[in-house]
Design a protein around this motif. Structure first.
Motif, PDB file in Angstrom:
ATOM      1  N   LEU A 145       0.827  -1.204   0.000  1.00 47.51           N
ATOM      2  CA  LEU A 145       0.000   0.000   0.000  1.00 47.51           C
ATOM      3  C   LEU A 145       0.864   1.258   0.000  1.00 47.51           C
ATOM      4  O   LEU A 145       0.527   2.254  -0.654  1.00 47.51           O
ATOM      5  CB  LEU A 145      -0.943  -0.018   1.207  1.00 47.51           C
ATOM      6  N   ARG A 146       1.988   1.222   0.695  1.00 48.26           N
ATOM      7  CA  ARG A 146       2.887   2.376   0.678  1.00 48.26           C
ATOM      8  C   ARG A 146       3.513   2.558  -0.713  1.00 48.26           C
ATOM      9  O   ARG A 146       3.725   3.685  -1.159  1.00 48.26           O
ATOM     10  CB  ARG A 146       3.966   2.224   1.745  1.00 48.26           C
ATOM     11  N   ARG A 147       3.817   1.453  -1.393  1.00 44.22           N
ATOM     12  CA  ARG A 147       4.308   1.569  -2.776  1.00 44.22           C
ATOM     13  C   ARG A 147       3.255   2.220  -3.662  1.00 44.22           C
ATOM     14  O   ARG A 147       3.567   3.093  -4.480  1.00 44.22           O
ATOM     15  CB  ARG A 147       4.662   0.189  -3.322  1.00 44.22           C
ATOM     16  N   LEU A 148       2.008   1.807  -3.499  1.00 42.64           N
ATOM     17  CA  LEU A 148       0.926   2.400  -4.288  1.00 42.64           C
ATOM     18  C   LEU A 148       0.776   3.890  -3.982  1.00 42.64           C
ATOM     19  O   LEU A 148       0.564   4.708  -4.877  1.00 42.64           O
ATOM     20  CB  LEU A 148      -0.384   1.671  -4.009  1.00 42.64           C
ATOM     21  N   ALA A 149       0.890   4.248  -2.702  1.00 48.05           N
ATOM     22  CA  ALA A 149       0.755   5.653  -2.307  1.00 48.05           C
ATOM     23  C   ALA A 149       1.870   6.514  -2.875  1.00 48.05           C
ATOM     24  O   ALA A 149       1.719   7.736  -2.982  1.00 48.05           O
ATOM     25  CB  ALA A 149       0.725   5.762  -0.787  1.00 48.05           C
ATOM     26  N   ALA A 173      -0.415   4.329  11.232  1.00 50.77           N
ATOM     27  CA  ALA A 173       0.574   4.855  12.174  1.00 50.77           C
ATOM     28  C   ALA A 173       1.669   5.638  11.464  1.00 50.77           C
ATOM     29  O   ALA A 173       2.348   6.467  12.089  1.00 50.77           O
ATOM     30  CB  ALA A 173       1.188   3.719  12.976  1.00 50.77           C
ATOM     31  N   ASP A 174       1.836   5.389  10.177  1.00 54.15           N
ATOM     32  CA  ASP A 174       2.922   6.047   9.434  1.00 54.15           C
ATOM     33  C   ASP A 174       2.409   6.481   8.069  1.00 54.15           C
ATOM     34  O   ASP A 174       2.826   5.960   7.030  1.00 54.15           O
ATOM     35  CB  ASP A 174       4.098   5.079   9.284  1.00 54.15           C
ATOM     36  N   PRO A 175       1.464   7.443   8.030  1.00 50.79           N
ATOM     37  CA  PRO A 175       0.877   7.853   6.756  1.00 50.79           C
ATOM     38  C   PRO A 175       1.867   8.652   5.909  1.00 50.79           C
ATOM     39  O   PRO A 175       2.752   9.331   6.435  1.00 50.79           O
ATOM     40  CB  PRO A 175      -0.304   8.729   7.180  1.00 50.79           C
ATOM     41  N   ARG A 176       1.711   8.560   4.616  1.00 49.20           N
ATOM     42  CA  ARG A 176       2.534   9.341   3.692  1.00 49.20           C
ATOM     43  C   ARG A 176       2.042  10.790   3.707  1.00 49.20           C
ATOM     44  O   ARG A 176       0.845  11.048   3.542  1.00 49.20           O
ATOM     45  CB  ARG A 176       2.435   8.763   2.282  1.00 49.20           C
ATOM     46  N   ILE A 181      -6.006   8.666   3.383  1.00 48.67           N
ATOM     47  CA  ILE A 181      -6.606   7.353   3.597  1.00 48.67           C
ATOM     48  C   ILE A 181      -8.034   7.600   4.050  1.00 48.67           C
ATOM     49  O   ILE A 181      -8.275   8.130   5.134  1.00 48.67           O
ATOM     50  CB  ILE A 181      -5.818   6.537   4.629  1.00 48.67           C
ATOM     51  N   MET A 182      -8.976   7.246   3.182  1.00 50.20           N
ATOM     52  CA  MET A 182     -10.392   7.503   3.421  1.00 50.20           C
ATOM     53  C   MET A 182     -11.069   6.219   3.884  1.00 50.20           C
ATOM     54  O   MET A 182     -10.983   5.179   3.213  1.00 50.20           O
ATOM     55  CB  MET A 182     -11.060   8.012   2.137  1.00 50.20           C
ATOM     56  N   GLY A 183     -11.734   6.276   5.030  1.00 46.36           N
ATOM     57  CA  GLY A 183     -12.439   5.111   5.527  1.00 46.36           C
ATOM     58  C   GLY A 183     -13.545   4.700   4.575  1.00 46.36           C
ATOM     59  O   GLY A 183     -14.351   5.532   4.156  1.00 46.36           O
ATOM     60  N   GLY A 184     -13.582   3.426   4.227  1.00 46.64           N
ATOM     61  CA  GLY A 184     -14.599   2.941   3.305  1.00 46.64           C
ATOM     62  C   GLY A 184     -15.436   1.807   3.857  1.00 46.64           C
ATOM     63  O   GLY A 184     -16.325   1.303   3.176  1.00 46.64           O
TER      64      GLY A 184
END
Length: 308
Positions: A145-149, A173-176, A181-184
């Motif tokens: 997910l971090r690669r995608l971000a 805990a470690d957002p870019r 990040i939207m709750g879905g």
């Protein structure tokens, strides 16, 4: 740009003759924005896009784009292919396209990264990746997910992992920086917001829209007591709205409240059971009579002037 706040993925209402009820769709879009939604999602999975004809999809998008343009609201559009992305080139109202992780084929993490790298390189608008593994069959690690971000042109996830686990906590805990990040996952959106989600994309917010807005604002401002109370009540309501395949119960409740002309869905969906609809209506009524952030009672929906 960074997404935040509440976005509502609109249903597609149908008239009694089976055609798309465009007037009801327009009124519903205005109603959601009046209640405080930041923006709308057109042609997401809640809209039943796979059973709409190409002319119907264009008409739906025309209506929602016109509303968002007139209101200065943000519009995200569901797309499934490069062709769908290309159609957004002449849509200045569109701020992003929402695209799910490829379903069924399970291309692996490297394949998912390659796929979205390609789409981002050809898309006329930024991308929101819809991560919903219990529908796609493709799990993604926090590292993936971090690669995608990190892909240029990818600005957000709609995160619907089916619950909250160690991976969710690690990711939030470690957002870019600058990435949303939207709750879905409607039922667990409150704890996702508590962990740091930027906002939410929620079908349940067709109902009690202002309460979902208040929930996001309460977590953002640190009003924990208010957020917890709202979160518990909204989770119970969302569970009832999702008791049967989405959007069958939501449509039935909107119809019962006089907001759309029929509760109809198209196959392979079938109408929600009366028991599920009754339970959802009772839960929604509880929010209708709850208090807002300032402590003032909400006006019952039966007393709100119709926008249709």
């Amino acid at each position: 740009m960074t997404l935040s706040g509440l976005y509502v993925p609109l249903i597609t209402p149908f008239d009694s003759d089976g055609t798309v009820a465009l007037d009801a769709l327009e009124a519903l879009a205005h109603r959601l924005l009046d209640a405080g939604a930041t923006g709308l999602v057109a042609l997401g999975t809640t809209a039943e896009p796979t059973v709409l004809s190409a002319p119907e999809r264009h008409a739906v998008l025309d209506v929602i784009a016109r509303v968002c343009g007139s209101r200065g609201a943000q519009l995200v559009v569901g797309a499934e292919s490069p062709q769908g992305l290309a159609e957004l080139r002449d849509r200045p109202e569109v701020v992003a396209a929402q695209i799910p992780v490829p379903a069924f084929v399970r291309p692996g993490e490297d394949g998912v990264v390659a796929y979205f790298t390609h789409l981002a390189s050809i898309s006329p608008v930024p991308l929101v990746i819809y991560h919903i593994p219990y529908r796609t069959g493709q799990a993604l690690s926090p590292a993936c997910l971090r690669r995608l971000a990190g892909i240029p042109g990818v600005i957000a996830f709609k995160y619907a992992a089916g619950g909250i686990d160690a991976d969710t906590i690690e990711l939030l805990a470690d957002p870019r920086p600058g990435f949303a990040i939207m709750g879905g996952d409607d039922v667990v959106v409150s704890p996702l917001l508590a962990l740091g989600a930027s906002g939410a994309i929620l079908a349940s917010a067709h109902l009690a829209t202002s309460d979902f807005v208040a929930l996001i604002n309460a977590w953002r401002s640190g009003d924990v007591a208010r957020a917890r109370a709202l979160g518990h009540r909204l989770a119970a309501m969302s569970a009832r709205l999702f008791a049967e395949p989405n959007p069958t119960v939501i449509k039935a409740v909107l119809y019962a409240e006089g907001l759309i002309p029929t509760p109809a869905v198209r196959l392979p969906l079938v109408a929600a059971s009366p028991a599920s609809v009754e339970a959802a209506l009772a839960s929604v009524a509880g929010h209708t009579h709850s208090t807002d952030v300032e402590g003032s009672p909400h006006v019952p929906s039966s007393e709100v002037p119709s926008m249709r």
